[in-house]
Motif scaffolding. Structure first.
Motif, PDB file in Angstrom:
ATOM      1  N   LEU A  80       0.605  -1.482  -0.104  1.00 45.46           N
ATOM      2  CA  LEU A  80      -0.225   0.116   0.165  1.00 45.46           C
ATOM      3  C   LEU A  80       1.044   1.385  -0.154  1.00 45.46           C
ATOM      4  N   ARG A  81       1.654   1.277   0.674  1.00 50.30           N
ATOM      5  CA  ARG A  81       2.758   2.314   0.886  1.00 50.30           C
ATOM      6  C   ARG A  81       3.686   2.330  -0.576  1.00 50.30           C
ATOM      7  N   ARG A  82       3.972   1.702  -1.020  1.00 41.53           N
ATOM      8  CA  ARG A  82       4.321   1.802  -2.672  1.00 41.53           C
ATOM      9  C   ARG A  82       3.395   2.656  -3.585  1.00 41.53           C
ATOM     10  N   MET A  83       2.085   1.592  -3.589  1.00 43.59           N
ATOM     11  CA  MET A  83       1.366   2.450  -3.939  1.00 43.59           C
ATOM     12  C   MET A  83       0.805   4.014  -4.021  1.00 43.59           C
ATOM     13  N   ARG A  84       0.937   4.131  -2.544  1.00 44.30           N
ATOM     14  CA  ARG A  84       0.641   5.753  -2.656  1.00 44.30           C
ATOM     15  C   ARG A  84       1.239   5.809  -2.505  1.00 44.30           C
ATOM     16  N   SER A  85       2.724   6.143  -2.886  1.00 38.57           N
ATOM     17  CA  SER A  85       4.642   6.857  -3.015  1.00 38.57           C
ATOM     18  C   SER A  85       4.240   6.899  -4.371  1.00 38.57           C
ATOM     19  N   ASP A  86       4.195   6.575  -4.781  1.00 38.29           N
ATOM     20  CA  ASP A  86       3.437   6.423  -6.903  1.00 38.29           C
ATOM     21  C   ASP A  86       2.242   7.169  -7.308  1.00 38.29           C
TER      22      ASP A  86
ATOM     23  N   LEU B 259      -9.860  27.379  -1.369  1.00 38.56           N
ATOM     24  CA  LEU B 259     -10.186  25.725  -1.766  1.00 38.56           C
ATOM     25  C   LEU B 259     -11.120  25.562  -2.666  1.00 38.56           C
ATOM     26  N   THR B 260     -10.595  24.931  -3.550  1.00 39.42           N
ATOM     27  CA  THR B 260     -11.140  24.137  -4.577  1.00 39.42           C
ATOM     28  C   THR B 260     -10.833  23.216  -5.218  1.00 39.42           C
ATOM     29  N   LEU B 261     -11.944  22.022  -4.523  1.00 38.05           N
ATOM     30  CA  LEU B 261     -12.431  21.177  -5.754  1.00 38.05           C
ATOM     31  C   LEU B 261     -12.205  20.419  -6.820  1.00 38.05           C
ATOM     32  N   GLU B 262     -11.892  20.199  -7.687  1.00 40.24           N
ATOM     33  CA  GLU B 262     -12.311  19.517  -8.914  1.00 40.24           C
ATOM     34  C   GLU B 262     -13.179  18.594  -8.637  1.00 40.24           C
ATOM     35  N   PRO B 263     -13.938  17.868  -8.651  1.00 46.37           N
ATOM     36  CA  PRO B 263     -14.738  16.626  -8.335  1.00 46.37           C
ATOM     37  C   PRO B 263     -14.370  15.362  -9.808  1.00 46.37           C
ATOM     38  N   SER B 264     -14.127  16.331 -11.375  1.00 50.24           N
ATOM     39  CA  SER B 264     -14.138  15.733 -12.308  1.00 50.24           C
ATOM     40  C   SER B 264     -12.103  14.775 -12.162  1.00 50.24           C
TER      41      SER B 264
ATOM     42  N   SER C 229      -6.681  21.790  -4.002  1.00 53.29           N
ATOM     43  CA  SER C 229      -5.914  22.806  -4.115  1.00 53.29           C
ATOM     44  C   SER C 229      -6.238  23.936  -3.253  1.00 53.29           C
ATOM     45  N   LEU C 230      -4.982  24.749  -2.103  1.00 53.61           N
ATOM     46  CA  LEU C 230      -5.661  25.439  -1.319  1.00 53.61           C
ATOM     47  C   LEU C 230      -4.741  26.354  -1.562  1.00 53.61           C
ATOM     48  N   ALA C 231      -4.714  28.025  -2.115  1.00 51.51           N
ATOM     49  CA  ALA C 231      -4.618  28.892  -2.726  1.00 51.51           C
ATOM     50  C   ALA C 231      -3.468  28.098  -3.639  1.00 51.51           C
ATOM     51  N   GLY C 232      -4.181  27.440  -4.130  1.00 52.14           N
ATOM     52  CA  GLY C 232      -3.532  27.085  -5.984  1.00 52.14           C
ATOM     53  C   GLY C 232      -1.876  26.452  -5.416  1.00 52.14           C
ATOM     54  N   SER C 233      -1.548  25.619  -4.845  1.00 50.31           N
ATOM     55  CA  SER C 233      -1.127  24.676  -4.318  1.00 50.31           C
ATOM     56  C   SER C 233      -1.994  23.069  -3.740  1.00 50.31           C
ATOM     57  N   GLU C 234      -1.361  22.480  -5.159  1.00 47.39           N
ATOM     58  CA  GLU C 234      -2.159  21.323  -5.277  1.00 47.39           C
ATOM     59  C   GLU C 234      -2.126  20.004  -4.445  1.00 47.39           C
ATOM     60  N   GLN C 235      -2.666  19.617  -3.338  1.00 47.48           N
ATOM     61  CA  GLN C 235      -2.733  18.338  -2.475  1.00 47.48           C
ATOM     62  C   GLN C 235      -3.220  16.765  -3.426  1.00 47.48           C
ATOM     63  N   VAL C 236      -2.309  16.259  -3.445  1.00 48.83           N
ATOM     64  CA  VAL C 236      -2.478  14.563  -4.130  1.00 48.83           C
ATOM     65  C   VAL C 236      -3.825  14.380  -2.325  1.00 48.83           C
ATOM     66  N   LEU C 237      -4.530  13.506  -3.069  1.00 52.19           N
ATOM     67  CA  LEU C 237      -5.984  12.917  -2.592  1.00 52.19           C
ATOM     68  C   LEU C 237      -5.855  11.518  -2.376  1.00 52.19           C
ATOM     69  N   ALA C 238      -5.971  10.590  -1.203  1.00 55.14           N
ATOM     70  CA  ALA C 238      -6.629   9.129  -1.809  1.00 55.14           C
ATOM     71  C   ALA C 238      -8.361  10.012  -2.277  1.00 55.14           C
ATOM     72  N   PRO C 239      -9.080   8.174  -2.047  1.00 51.89           N
ATOM     73  CA  PRO C 239      -9.854   8.417  -2.851  1.00 51.89           C
ATOM     74  C   PRO C 239     -10.892   9.003  -1.546  1.00 51.89           C
ATOM     75  N   ARG C 240     -10.499   8.321  -0.621  1.00 50.75           N
ATOM     76  CA  ARG C 240     -11.597   8.734   0.213  1.00 50.75           C
ATOM     77  C   ARG C 240     -10.969  10.082   1.274  1.00 50.75           C
ATOM     78  N   GLU C 241     -10.094  10.078   1.402  1.00 50.90           N
ATOM     79  CA  GLU C 241     -10.128  11.797   1.873  1.00 50.90           C
ATOM     80  C   GLU C 241     -10.576  12.945   0.781  1.00 50.90           C
TER      81      GLU C 241
ATOM     82  N   ARG D  64      -5.312  12.758   8.258  1.00 51.69           N
ATOM     83  CA  ARG D  64      -4.596  13.100   7.373  1.00 51.69           C
ATOM     84  C   ARG D  64      -4.592  14.388   6.262  1.00 51.69           C
ATOM     85  N   LEU D  65      -5.663  14.892   5.900  1.00 52.61           N
ATOM     86  CA  LEU D  65      -6.097  16.247   5.529  1.00 52.61           C
ATOM     87  C   LEU D  65      -5.664  17.529   5.828  1.00 52.61           C
ATOM     88  N   ARG D  66      -5.594  17.269   7.095  1.00 52.00           N
ATOM     89  CA  ARG D  66      -4.958  18.422   7.933  1.00 52.00           C
ATOM     90  C   ARG D  66      -3.286  18.376   8.070  1.00 52.00           C
ATOM     91  N   ARG D  67      -2.807  17.803   7.880  1.00 47.05           N
ATOM     92  CA  ARG D  67      -1.049  17.367   6.890  1.00 47.05           C
ATOM     93  C   ARG D  67      -1.372  18.120   6.030  1.00 47.05           C
TER      94      ARG D  67
END
Length: 239
Positions: free
Chosen positions: A64-70, A136-141, A146-158, A199-202
């Motif tokens: 799982l760690r390898r999957m998420r690191s990719d 804060l902007t979320l793109e469901p598609s 992203s927060l203030a233009g900085s994009e974050q990679v989120l797991a599906p449930r996050e 995890r979202l807070r981090r």
């Protein structure tokens, strides 16, 4: 036809799960260890993965760690032994979306997998329309945030959790209600929500130990601030 990879060293369990999935219209592939599981995951790119935590050699958590690191966002259901609370917490911290404790009903697992495969359906309205709450902007598609233009990679449930809270910015929800409305469960462990919030807070809070955006309302639940509140909080944090 959706496809699911089942990684479990107990052949009887793996074959039983695969049979139930295929009877329900899901193509299932089986791997007996993490090495074979990683190979099949990379080659076939399944729509979801059912992953046993305790595998011979490399553990399911390591895979799982390898999957998420990719930056892979494939939904993952963990299978853990009875009482393996630490494994479940670590798995959720690593980005697992769901878990079941052995022994489990194969039918229940199939229902959980289908819930993940159709996870976008729990959100009302036009699923392709961006959701914006101040900075804060979320793109469901694309399932990006992203927060203030900085994009974050989120797991599906996050992403699902943050999208739900953004759609209801300013409202407070308890863990049980979030389990029901985001995960689609009428049961479950509160730690599932707690870990995903952490995890979202981090990823988004200027100081995760002193959350300003996604706050805890004591005795009630969790609350994402309104557009004005998020804007003011970021401005204060940047001083």
């Amino acid at each position: 036809m959706p496809s699911v990879l089942v990684v479990d060293d107990e052949e009887l369990v793996a074959r039983s799960v695969a049979a139930y999935l295929e009877a329900d219209g899901v193509q299932a592939r089986v791997a007996g260890d993490a090495r074979e599981g990683e190979r099949l995951w990379r080659e076939t790119r399944p729509d979801a993965v059912v992953l046993d935590v305790r595998l011979p050699g490399t553990s399911g958590l390591d895979l799982l760690r390898r999957m998420r690191s990719d930056a892979d966002r494939t939904p993952v259901v963990l299978l853990s032994g009875l009482g393996s609370v630490d494994d479940r917490i670590i798995g959720l911290e690593l980005g697992a979306d769901d878990y079941l404790t052995k022994p489990f009903s194969p039918r229940e697992l199939v229902l959980r997998v289908h819930a993940l495969l159709r996870r976008g359906d729990i959100h009302p309205g036009d699923g392709s329309r961006p959701v914006t709450v101040g900075p804060l902007t979320l793109e469901p598609s694309t399932r990006s945030a992203s927060l203030a233009g900085s994009e974050q990679v989120l797991a599906p449930r996050e992403f699902d959790l943050l999208l739900f809270l953004a759609q209801h910015a300013g409202s407070t929800f308890g863990t049980r209600e979030l389990l029901r409305r985001v995960w689609g469960w009428d049961f479950g462990d509160d730690s599932t929500v707690v870990v995903h919030v952490r995890r979202l807070r981090r990823k988004f809070e200027p100081d995760p130990s002193e959350p300003m955006l996604l706050t805890t309302v004591r005795g009630t639940g969790y609350r994402l601030g309104t557009a004005d509140e998020l804007t003011a909080s970021l401005a204060e944090a940047s001083r």
